[in-house]
Design an enzyme around this catalytic site. Structure first.
Site, short mmCIF file in Angstrom:
data_model
loop_
_atom_site.label_atom_id
_atom_site.label_comp_id
_atom_site.label_asym_id
_atom_site.label_seq_id
_atom_site.Cartn_x
_atom_site.Cartn_y
_atom_site.Cartn_z
N ARG A 1 0.85 -1.20 0.00
CA ARG A 1 0.00 0.00 0.00
C ARG A 1 0.88 1.24 0.00
O ARG A 1 2.08 1.14 0.14
CB ARG A 1 -0.95 -0.02 1.19
CG ARG A 1 -0.24 -0.10 2.52
CD ARG A 1 -1.24 -0.10 3.65
NE ARG A 1 -0.55 -0.36 4.90
CZ ARG A 1 -1.12 -0.36 6.08
NH1 ARG A 1 -2.40 -0.14 6.18
NH2 ARG A 1 -0.42 -0.59 7.16
N ASN B 1 -5.26 7.01 4.03
CA ASN B 1 -4.94 6.35 5.29
C ASN B 1 -3.47 6.54 5.59
O ASN B 1 -2.61 6.17 4.80
CB ASN B 1 -5.25 4.85 5.22
CG ASN B 1 -5.07 4.18 6.57
OD1 ASN B 1 -5.87 4.41 7.48
ND2 ASN B 1 -4.03 3.40 6.72
N GLU B 2 -3.22 7.17 6.72
CA GLU B 2 -1.85 7.37 7.20
C GLU B 2 -0.93 7.93 6.12
O GLU B 2 0.06 7.31 5.72
CB GLU B 2 -1.30 6.05 7.77
CG GLU B 2 -2.08 5.58 8.99
CD GLU B 2 -1.41 4.46 9.76
OE1 GLU B 2 -0.65 3.70 9.15
OE2 GLU B 2 -1.65 4.36 10.97
N GLU C 1 -7.19 4.72 15.30
CA GLU C 1 -6.86 3.31 15.49
C GLU C 1 -6.22 3.17 16.87
O GLU C 1 -5.13 3.69 17.09
CB GLU C 1 -5.88 2.83 14.42
CG GLU C 1 -6.44 2.94 13.01
CD GLU C 1 -5.47 2.46 11.94
OE1 GLU C 1 -4.47 1.80 12.27
OE2 GLU C 1 -5.71 2.78 10.76
N TRP D 1 2.78 -8.28 11.32
CA TRP D 1 2.48 -8.78 9.99
C TRP D 1 3.07 -10.19 9.87
O TRP D 1 3.84 -10.60 10.75
CB TRP D 1 3.10 -7.87 8.93
CG TRP D 1 2.45 -6.53 8.80
CD1 TRP D 1 1.37 -6.07 9.51
CD2 TRP D 1 2.82 -5.47 7.91
NE1 TRP D 1 1.06 -4.79 9.12
CE2 TRP D 1 1.93 -4.40 8.14
CE3 TRP D 1 3.81 -5.32 6.95
CZ2 TRP D 1 2.01 -3.20 7.43
CZ3 TRP D 1 3.89 -4.12 6.25
CH2 TRP D 1 2.99 -3.08 6.48
N GLU E 1 -1.73 -8.84 7.05
CA GLU E 1 -1.95 -8.52 8.47
C GLU E 1 -2.66 -9.63 9.24
O GLU E 1 -3.42 -9.35 10.17
CB GLU E 1 -2.70 -7.20 8.59
CG GLU E 1 -1.82 -6.04 8.15
CD GLU E 1 -2.35 -4.68 8.56
OE1 GLU E 1 -3.55 -4.57 8.90
OE2 GLU E 1 -1.57 -3.72 8.50
#
Ligand code: GAL
Length: 674
Positions: free
Chosen positions: A109, A147-148, A308, A316, A358
């Site tokens: 990602r 996201n992030e 989160e 992971w 994950e």
């Protein structure tokens, strides 16, 4: 302002990971555990656009139809953190490129770059489609952009980035002559004669790079990230009702979050995984150290959320093995976030994913989907949260401030003279203030900052203000004149805003503030015996670096002198009164024990003593707002501990009036009305 009337619990949910038959039961079980909000959609681009330009909202429509039958609210995400395979195959120029020139291909990602015109275009289209379709949806209370941003990688070296960097520099410097002068390119014959010769840092001999270029490159990385976020923010805002917020989750490197919040968000959220602090190699503060990150979130915006919050062990399949939170720790970490100013806490994630990278990043539920101790803990703690729900919108009360300055942080990343001092001192100051129960805020240096920002604090630390921002120096002067205590550490005042060292006496622009000249200095090697100074009859630890201070003003008072070395007896710490306040120059990096001694000498004490006496291994915090004030006491140790109450107070969680000695269980939390 806070978009939340009540402290709220949420959870990250991935409808695309589960059979649709599970949805209603999942939502029912969440509600039963006190969870009233979910975050969805951040990696689901293909569920909306499976082929270029063909949009289909039916999947998330069906999911939201189920949500609509409950009172659960939704934070909806733009899915741009994971561009689809069709997109990266057709337009490989959108892919992120690392310093080695390697493309980051599809399969993980954040594999895109912010400056690719095509990716910006595709982002615009998907964001607009989603905003049009879901903007008015009754269940949606807020949006998360991407996201992030800047997680995984915060440096980008694609062709589009090099080009955008040139534009950024043209706007900043106008001409190549100015650029050459700002970067001192005459050194080692780096002079540029055409803009095309200018690049972001690339591999060079010994991997060094012009330091002034490097500083501007990081400023550019931040600018790129903010501009990409703003692109989405502006589109979303056109379609959303006023009460629906837009945020993103952080905090990561190479982003000026204050600017991001000012220009491209309504507020910031933080992703809190305190378990990283419990793992090997972490310092002894362990999970308590996460309060430092929470303070950073609070320093970015008053009123933030946790998008989160760790609920299960992390890891992971190919990265990190982590322990499970012990019973009580999920509750402790939830209160840690709230005590430090969060108005909502959303757990990561509802159920552990049974496939993909994950598989070990556990959620509340396990693969088996059975009720478990984590769910039970959250169900129980949600009842406690209800009792403090009125604290939403209240503010963390701080006595001390630590200036957080992006220019110095970024310069210190590669500058081995002051960078290590910064990292050491951030920890030393944090630990000392935490253990002395002197609550502090990080105050980010911004162009808008004025003396009123600092006047709220009794003492302001600027750990190592190497780069001198003239506007900030003016604010500091006013703060000291008005009665503030200002304390700075070694290596303060020798660089300009480009990171060059001007031909002036150190600390530049501040010699009169402290009444000193710094004419000599030395790094202190780890095996050196010359690491101490004498202060009020005590030997204090002065690690890493020694500035040897020469008083040049009668008002300059010597607070400590070095114990040994060729400069034995020379001033190590001085203070000078100006107006109603005092400025301290501290000649080394800030060690925890030394900071405690210095705080005592400067007369800065905890405000806690009127309520309670609390051991140093517990964190304390006060939040105060229109609906009252609460004192939080958090026990990070796996052992019972005793707190002495100095007055009778109402325990908000039990409803009892309490006084005297209180026994607090391992990982326990107390909240008192004050
Ligand atoms: C966060 C991320 C989540 C998930 C989690 C665990 O950084 O936002 O999507 O990946 O970490 O790895």
């Amino acid at each position: 302002m806070s978009y939340f009337n009540e402290i709220t619990l949420g959870v990250c949910y991935y409808p695309e990971h589960w059979k649709e038959e599970l949805w209603p039961e999942d939502l029912r079980r969440m509600r039963d555990a006190g969870i009233t909000m979910i975050r969805i959609g951040e990696f689901a681009w293909n569920k909306f656009e499976n082929q270029e330009g063909v949009f289909d909202f039916s999947f998330f429509d069906r999911f939201l139809d189920v949500v609509r039958t409950t009172d659960i609210k939704v934070i909806f995400c733009t899915p741009t953190a994971t561009p689809p395979a069709w997109l990266t195959l057709k337009y490989p120029e959108v892919l992120a490129v690392d310093l080695d020139g390697r493309k980051q291909y599809h399969g993980a990602r954040r594999h895109y770059n912010y400056n690719s015109p095509i990716y910006r275009d595709k982002t615009r289209i998907i964001t607009e489609q989603l905003a049009r379709h879901y903007g008015e949806h009754k269940c949606i209370i807020g949006w998360q952009i991407d996201n992030e941003l800047n997680c995984v990688t915060n440096e980008f070296y694609s062709e589009s980035d090099h080009e955008a960097f040139r534009t950024f520099l043209q706007e900043r410097y106008g001409t190549l002559e100015q650029l050459n002068s700002a970067w001192g390119t005459v050194f080692w014959n780096q002079t540029y004669t055409e803009w095309e010769q200018v690049y972001l840092p690339r591999h060079t001999q010994r991997d060094t790079c012009n330091p002034h270029l490097r500083l501007d490159a990081v400023r550019f990385f931040s600018e790129s990230c903010i501009s990409y976020c703003r692109l989405q923010y502006e589109i979303l805002k056109q379609y959303l009702p006023d009460h629906v917020f837009v945020t993103t989750n952080g905090l990561f490197g190479h982003v000026d979050y204050n600017r991001m919040v000012n220009e491209a968000l309504d507020f910031i959220t933080y992703d809190s995984y305190p378990e990283f602090g419990l793992m090997e190699g972490a310092d002894h503060l362990k999970d308590r150290r996460w309060s430092m990150n929470l303070a950073r979130a609070r320093g970015t915006v008053k009123g933030f959320g946790i998008m989160e919050q760790q609920s299960g062990p992390g890891g992971w399949y190919n990265f990190r093995v982590a322990p499970s939170a012990k019973p009580g720790q999920i509750r402790l970490w939830t209160f840690q976030s709230i005590a430090n100013g969060a108005d909502f806490v959303s757990y990561f994630r509802w159920r552990t994913c049974s496939f993909g990278t994950e598989i070990y990043w556990h959620g509340i539920l396990g693969y088996d989907n059975l009720d478990n101790r984590r769910l039970e803990e959250i169900r129980n703690l949600s009842k406690d949260i209800k009792k403090i729900s009125g604290m939403a919108g209240s503010r963390y009360q701080a006595k001390a401030a630590i200036l957080y300055d992006y220019d110095n942080e970024w310069d210190g990343e590669t500058d081995v003279w002051h960078g290590p001092l910064r990292r050491y001192s951030h920890l030393g100051l944090f630990q000392a203030l935490q253990e002395e129960h002197i609550p502090f805020d990080y105050v980010t240096v911004t162009p808008e900052m004025d003396v009123h920002t600092l006047q709220q604090y009794e003492v302001v630390f600027a750990p190592h203000m190497t780069i001198v921002n003239p506007a900030l120096v003016q604010v500091i002067r006013e703060y000291v004149e008005g009665g503030g205590k200002f304390i700075t550490g070694a290596r303060t005042g020798y660089k300009d805003m480009n990171g060059r060292c001007p031909m002036e006496i150190m600390p530049i622009r501040m010699t009169d503030l402290f009444g000193i000249h710094i004419l000599d200095f030395t790094a202190v090697m780890p095996d050196s015996t010359d690491q101490y100074a004498q202060m009020d009859g005590q030997k204090i630890y002065m690690p890493l670096f020694h500035d040897i201070l020469t008083p040049v003003d009668e008002a300059c008072v010597i607070v400590a002198t070095y114990c040994s070395g060729y400069y034995q007896g020379s001033p190590a710490i001085v203070r000078k009164r100006t107006g109603a306040g005092e400025a301290y120059y501290f000649g080394a990096a800030f060690d925890c024990k030394t900071v405690k001694t210095l705080l005592r000498s400067a007369g800065v004490s905890s405000g806690l003593s009127c309520w309670a006496s609390v051991p140093e291994w517990c964190e304390t915090a006060v939040r105060e707002g229109d609906r009252g004030a609460c004192l939080f006491i958090l026990n990070y140790e796996d052992k019972w501990t005793e707190i002495q109450l100095r007055r009778t107070m109402k325990n908000v969680l039990t409803g009892n009036e309490e006084s005297g000695t209180i026994k607090l269980e391992p990982f326990g939390v107390l909240v008192y009305e004050i």
